[in-house]
Motif scaffolding. Sequence first.
Motif, PDB file in Angstrom:
ATOM      1  N   ARG A  39      29.526  23.583  52.411  1.00 54.60           N
ATOM      2  CA  ARG A  39      28.866  24.953  51.566  1.00 54.60           C
ATOM      3  C   ARG A  39      29.803  25.689  51.284  1.00 54.60           C
ATOM      4  O   ARG A  39      30.760  26.322  51.857  1.00 54.60           O
ATOM      5  CB  ARG A  39      27.994  25.341  52.484  1.00 54.60           C
ATOM      6  CG  ARG A  39      27.361  26.797  52.066  1.00 54.60           C
ATOM      7  CD  ARG A  39      26.522  27.462  53.053  1.00 54.60           C
ATOM      8  NE  ARG A  39      26.818  27.862  54.316  1.00 54.60           N
ATOM      9  CZ  ARG A  39      27.757  28.957  54.700  1.00 54.60           C
ATOM     10  NH1 ARG A  39      27.898  29.717  53.579  1.00 54.60           N
ATOM     11  NH2 ARG A  39      28.161  29.048  55.559  1.00 54.60           N
ATOM     12  N   VAL A  40      29.949  25.905  49.877  1.00 51.64           N
ATOM     13  CA  VAL A  40      31.022  26.736  49.273  1.00 51.64           C
ATOM     14  C   VAL A  40      30.863  27.978  49.431  1.00 51.64           C
ATOM     15  O   VAL A  40      29.626  28.653  48.975  1.00 51.64           O
ATOM     16  CB  VAL A  40      31.182  26.320  47.636  1.00 51.64           C
ATOM     17  CG1 VAL A  40      32.167  27.207  46.891  1.00 51.64           C
ATOM     18  CG2 VAL A  40      31.294  24.831  47.503  1.00 51.64           C
ATOM     19  N   VAL A  41      31.784  28.737  49.873  1.00 52.19           N
ATOM     20  CA  VAL A  41      31.547  30.275  50.049  1.00 52.19           C
ATOM     21  C   VAL A  41      32.532  30.935  48.994  1.00 52.19           C
ATOM     22  O   VAL A  41      32.088  31.841  48.482  1.00 52.19           O
ATOM     23  CB  VAL A  41      32.272  30.676  51.456  1.00 52.19           C
ATOM     24  CG1 VAL A  41      32.195  32.140  51.644  1.00 52.19           C
ATOM     25  CG2 VAL A  41      31.535  29.883  52.482  1.00 52.19           C
ATOM     26  N   ALA A  42      33.437  30.199  48.410  1.00 50.21           N
ATOM     27  CA  ALA A  42      34.392  31.123  47.523  1.00 50.21           C
ATOM     28  C   ALA A  42      35.048  30.045  46.535  1.00 50.21           C
ATOM     29  O   ALA A  42      35.558  28.930  47.258  1.00 50.21           O
ATOM     30  CB  ALA A  42      35.328  31.937  48.205  1.00 50.21           C
ATOM     31  N   VAL A  43      35.049  30.216  45.414  1.00 49.21           N
ATOM     32  CA  VAL A  43      35.682  29.149  44.478  1.00 49.21           C
ATOM     33  C   VAL A  43      36.532  30.012  43.392  1.00 49.21           C
ATOM     34  O   VAL A  43      35.837  30.937  42.679  1.00 49.21           O
ATOM     35  CB  VAL A  43      34.943  28.038  43.890  1.00 49.21           C
ATOM     36  CG1 VAL A  43      33.526  28.794  43.251  1.00 49.21           C
ATOM     37  CG2 VAL A  43      35.697  27.276  42.948  1.00 49.21           C
ATOM     38  N   ALA A  44      38.001  29.902  43.566  1.00 48.74           N
ATOM     39  CA  ALA A  44      38.584  30.702  42.179  1.00 48.74           C
ATOM     40  C   ALA A  44      38.453  29.957  40.892  1.00 48.74           C
ATOM     41  O   ALA A  44      38.552  28.818  41.106  1.00 48.74           O
ATOM     42  CB  ALA A  44      40.055  30.773  42.649  1.00 48.74           C
ATOM     43  N   ILE A  45      38.673  30.565  39.697  1.00 52.67           N
ATOM     44  CA  ILE A  45      38.830  29.960  38.427  1.00 52.67           C
ATOM     45  C   ILE A  45      40.221  29.839  38.032  1.00 52.67           C
ATOM     46  O   ILE A  45      40.835  30.711  37.982  1.00 52.67           O
ATOM     47  CB  ILE A  45      38.192  30.724  37.410  1.00 52.67           C
ATOM     48  CG1 ILE A  45      36.712  30.956  37.788  1.00 52.67           C
ATOM     49  CG2 ILE A  45      38.237  30.306  36.054  1.00 52.67           C
ATOM     50  CD1 ILE A  45      35.783  32.090  36.773  1.00 52.67           C
ATOM     51  N   CYS A  46      40.593  28.650  38.013  1.00 55.24           N
ATOM     52  CA  CYS A  46      41.989  28.050  37.494  1.00 55.24           C
ATOM     53  C   CYS A  46      41.715  27.631  36.215  1.00 55.24           C
ATOM     54  O   CYS A  46      40.851  27.253  35.517  1.00 55.24           O
ATOM     55  CB  CYS A  46      42.336  26.841  38.306  1.00 55.24           C
ATOM     56  SG  CYS A  46      43.932  25.991  37.996  1.00 55.24           S
ATOM     57  N   HIS A  47      42.942  27.939  35.353  1.00 59.34           N
ATOM     58  CA  HIS A  47      43.004  27.729  33.982  1.00 59.34           C
ATOM     59  C   HIS A  47      42.663  25.841  33.782  1.00 59.34           C
ATOM     60  O   HIS A  47      42.507  25.483  32.618  1.00 59.34           O
ATOM     61  CB  HIS A  47      44.127  27.868  33.337  1.00 59.34           C
ATOM     62  CG  HIS A  47      44.310  29.093  32.859  1.00 59.34           C
ATOM     63  ND1 HIS A  47      43.778  29.752  31.698  1.00 59.34           N
ATOM     64  CD2 HIS A  47      44.982  30.538  33.290  1.00 59.34           C
ATOM     65  CE1 HIS A  47      43.865  30.931  31.592  1.00 59.34           C
ATOM     66  NE2 HIS A  47      44.638  31.530  32.564  1.00 59.34           N
ATOM     67  N   SER A  48      43.033  25.186  34.804  1.00 57.52           N
ATOM     68  CA  SER A  48      42.695  23.819  34.506  1.00 57.52           C
ATOM     69  C   SER A  48      41.232  23.422  34.399  1.00 57.52           C
ATOM     70  O   SER A  48      40.770  22.843  33.847  1.00 57.52           O
ATOM     71  CB  SER A  48      43.040  23.023  35.725  1.00 57.52           C
ATOM     72  OG  SER A  48      44.669  23.188  35.938  1.00 57.52           O
ATOM     73  N   ASP A  49      40.438  24.350  35.204  1.00 56.47           N
ATOM     74  CA  ASP A  49      39.111  24.148  34.928  1.00 56.47           C
ATOM     75  C   ASP A  49      38.660  24.756  33.703  1.00 56.47           C
ATOM     76  O   ASP A  49      37.844  23.944  33.114  1.00 56.47           O
ATOM     77  CB  ASP A  49      38.129  25.204  35.982  1.00 56.47           C
ATOM     78  CG  ASP A  49      38.561  25.055  37.291  1.00 56.47           C
ATOM     79  OD1 ASP A  49      38.282  23.808  37.776  1.00 56.47           O
ATOM     80  OD2 ASP A  49      38.644  25.935  37.913  1.00 56.47           O
ATOM     81  N   ILE A  50      39.220  25.522  32.929  1.00 56.33           N
ATOM     82  CA  ILE A  50      38.898  26.071  31.602  1.00 56.33           C
ATOM     83  C   ILE A  50      39.610  24.886  30.578  1.00 56.33           C
ATOM     84  O   ILE A  50      38.658  24.610  29.599  1.00 56.33           O
ATOM     85  CB  ILE A  50      39.654  27.400  31.185  1.00 56.33           C
ATOM     86  CG1 ILE A  50      39.167  28.345  32.190  1.00 56.33           C
ATOM     87  CG2 ILE A  50      39.564  27.831  29.770  1.00 56.33           C
ATOM     88  CD1 ILE A  50      39.948  29.672  32.022  1.00 56.33           C
ATOM     89  N   ALA A  94      33.530  35.746  33.889  1.00 51.17           N
ATOM     90  CA  ALA A  94      34.742  35.454  34.849  1.00 51.17           C
ATOM     91  C   ALA A  94      35.549  34.669  34.089  1.00 51.17           C
ATOM     92  O   ALA A  94      37.132  34.817  33.974  1.00 51.17           O
ATOM     93  CB  ALA A  94      34.540  35.103  36.377  1.00 51.17           C
ATOM     94  N   ILE A  95      35.162  33.513  33.355  1.00 49.35           N
ATOM     95  CA  ILE A  95      35.969  32.668  32.570  1.00 49.35           C
ATOM     96  C   ILE A  95      36.439  33.287  31.591  1.00 49.35           C
ATOM     97  O   ILE A  95      37.603  33.101  31.330  1.00 49.35           O
ATOM     98  CB  ILE A  95      35.055  31.236  32.332  1.00 49.35           C
ATOM     99  CG1 ILE A  95      34.752  30.493  33.655  1.00 49.35           C
ATOM    100  CG2 ILE A  95      35.673  30.492  31.203  1.00 49.35           C
ATOM    101  CD1 ILE A  95      33.997  29.245  33.635  1.00 49.35           C
ATOM    102  N   GLU A  96      35.678  34.040  30.664  1.00 45.75           N
ATOM    103  CA  GLU A  96      35.946  34.721  29.424  1.00 45.75           C
ATOM    104  C   GLU A  96      37.040  35.612  29.681  1.00 45.75           C
ATOM    105  O   GLU A  96      38.017  35.771  29.066  1.00 45.75           O
ATOM    106  CB  GLU A  96      35.066  35.294  28.835  1.00 45.75           C
ATOM    107  CG  GLU A  96      33.712  34.082  28.226  1.00 45.75           C
ATOM    108  CD  GLU A  96      32.540  34.935  27.914  1.00 45.75           C
ATOM    109  OE1 GLU A  96      32.560  36.249  28.241  1.00 45.75           O
ATOM    110  OE2 GLU A  96      31.693  34.200  27.445  1.00 45.75           O
ATOM    111  N   GLY A 119      43.613  36.319  29.255  1.00 44.47           N
ATOM    112  CA  GLY A 119      44.694  36.922  29.852  1.00 44.47           C
ATOM    113  C   GLY A 119      44.624  38.058  30.879  1.00 44.47           C
ATOM    114  O   GLY A 119      45.647  38.786  31.124  1.00 44.47           O
ATOM    115  N   GLU A 120      43.320  38.482  31.213  1.00 43.76           N
ATOM    116  CA  GLU A 120      43.176  39.514  31.556  1.00 43.76           C
ATOM    117  C   GLU A 120      42.922  39.604  33.182  1.00 43.76           C
ATOM    118  O   GLU A 120      42.756  40.753  33.746  1.00 43.76           O
ATOM    119  CB  GLU A 120      41.928  40.384  30.982  1.00 43.76           C
ATOM    120  CG  GLU A 120      41.985  40.656  29.512  1.00 43.76           C
ATOM    121  CD  GLU A 120      40.585  41.217  29.218  1.00 43.76           C
ATOM    122  OE1 GLU A 120      39.534  41.297  29.674  1.00 43.76           O
ATOM    123  OE2 GLU A 120      40.585  41.592  27.777  1.00 43.76           O
ATOM    124  N   ALA A 121      43.116  38.447  33.674  1.00 43.11           N
ATOM    125  CA  ALA A 121      43.072  38.178  35.266  1.00 43.11           C
ATOM    126  C   ALA A 121      44.185  37.224  35.733  1.00 43.11           C
ATOM    127  O   ALA A 121      44.554  36.477  35.109  1.00 43.11           O
ATOM    128  CB  ALA A 121      41.673  37.629  35.593  1.00 43.11           C
TER     129      ALA A 121
END
Length: 359
Positions: free
Chosen positions: A31-42, A343-345, A350-352
Amino acid sequence: MKAAVCYELGQPLRVDDIEIDAPQRGEVKVRVVAVAICHSDIHHIRGDWGAQLPVVVGHEAAGVVEEVGENVTLAQVGDRVIISLLRSCGRCFYCTTGLPNHCSGNFALSTESRLHTQEGDIVYQGISTGAFAEYVVVDQSQVVQVPADLSLDRAALLACGVITGLGAVVNTAQVRPGSSVVVIGAGGVGLNAVQGAVLAGASRIIAIDLIERKLEAAKLFGATDTFNARQEELPALIKGLTGGRGADYVLVTVGSTAAIAQGIPLLRRAGTLVIVGLPPIDATVPLPAMLVAAKSLRVLGSFMGSTRLNSDIPWLVDLYQQGRLKLDELITARYPLEQINEAIEMMERGEALRNVIVM
């Protein structure tokens, strides 16, 4: 599973009802509790890497084990774990020679997906994980336990960004104490390369980026000097800080061929260039072969920081608990799954450093 973020090229991200299968032999359901957004996902969802579609991406995650398949020995129900894209069989040539991040073992999940639409159509697990979702099914080798007093939104960062940047310094390049290190790109991976250089005992740590606020962040993470990438005469500036020689190591942490080309002139003789960021799949870089040979330069690739999950993750957790590894400072903002587009945008602008989706 109630929701997962599914992407089809040419269409916007959306939250869909997607079914998830039970874990099979050697697999665990988390069960996922947290997932960060990486540029690889983008890169993945924008089509830079030729992804199979439709796909659920997300690979820098942490959660709680809810179900285990047959013959699982590395995790049990209730474990709090980080979820990595790295799978290792423990038996192949690469695993037995200390390179489990390049495992060539056979996994059912390499050719199958545990995700499908309510109509039964396959949905692919992007980057071997598919963690922009409430649940994932992954191989047991992809999870590592973390202690109860480590918040899972911090723990998630250890699954990719931290180990990729820091590991490129300590594992791949094996930076020596007293060395000079240039890090091109001061995003999430680059800042962890800066942290790695601090831990390795580098005497001069120089961060280069196009965005001034990222350069300010690099100072917080341990950079001794910073330069804007647009600044003229960068090679001369680097030589001025390194006794006229150039840097011992240059790490390129962004997926930019221009940044890779920019890094070579910054090296001293017998210096080492480490390519960490992943450019688009068909990208190439002109290599000054004569210069590389004449100056005895080394050019290394670093995939996932040459990480050995079961030894590196506990070490990093220990460093964090000692106050020697920054994780809190990497998180720019937290969002619910329903606001993942925003969050992705923000990341793309480059703001995060890292935006984290908290379920």
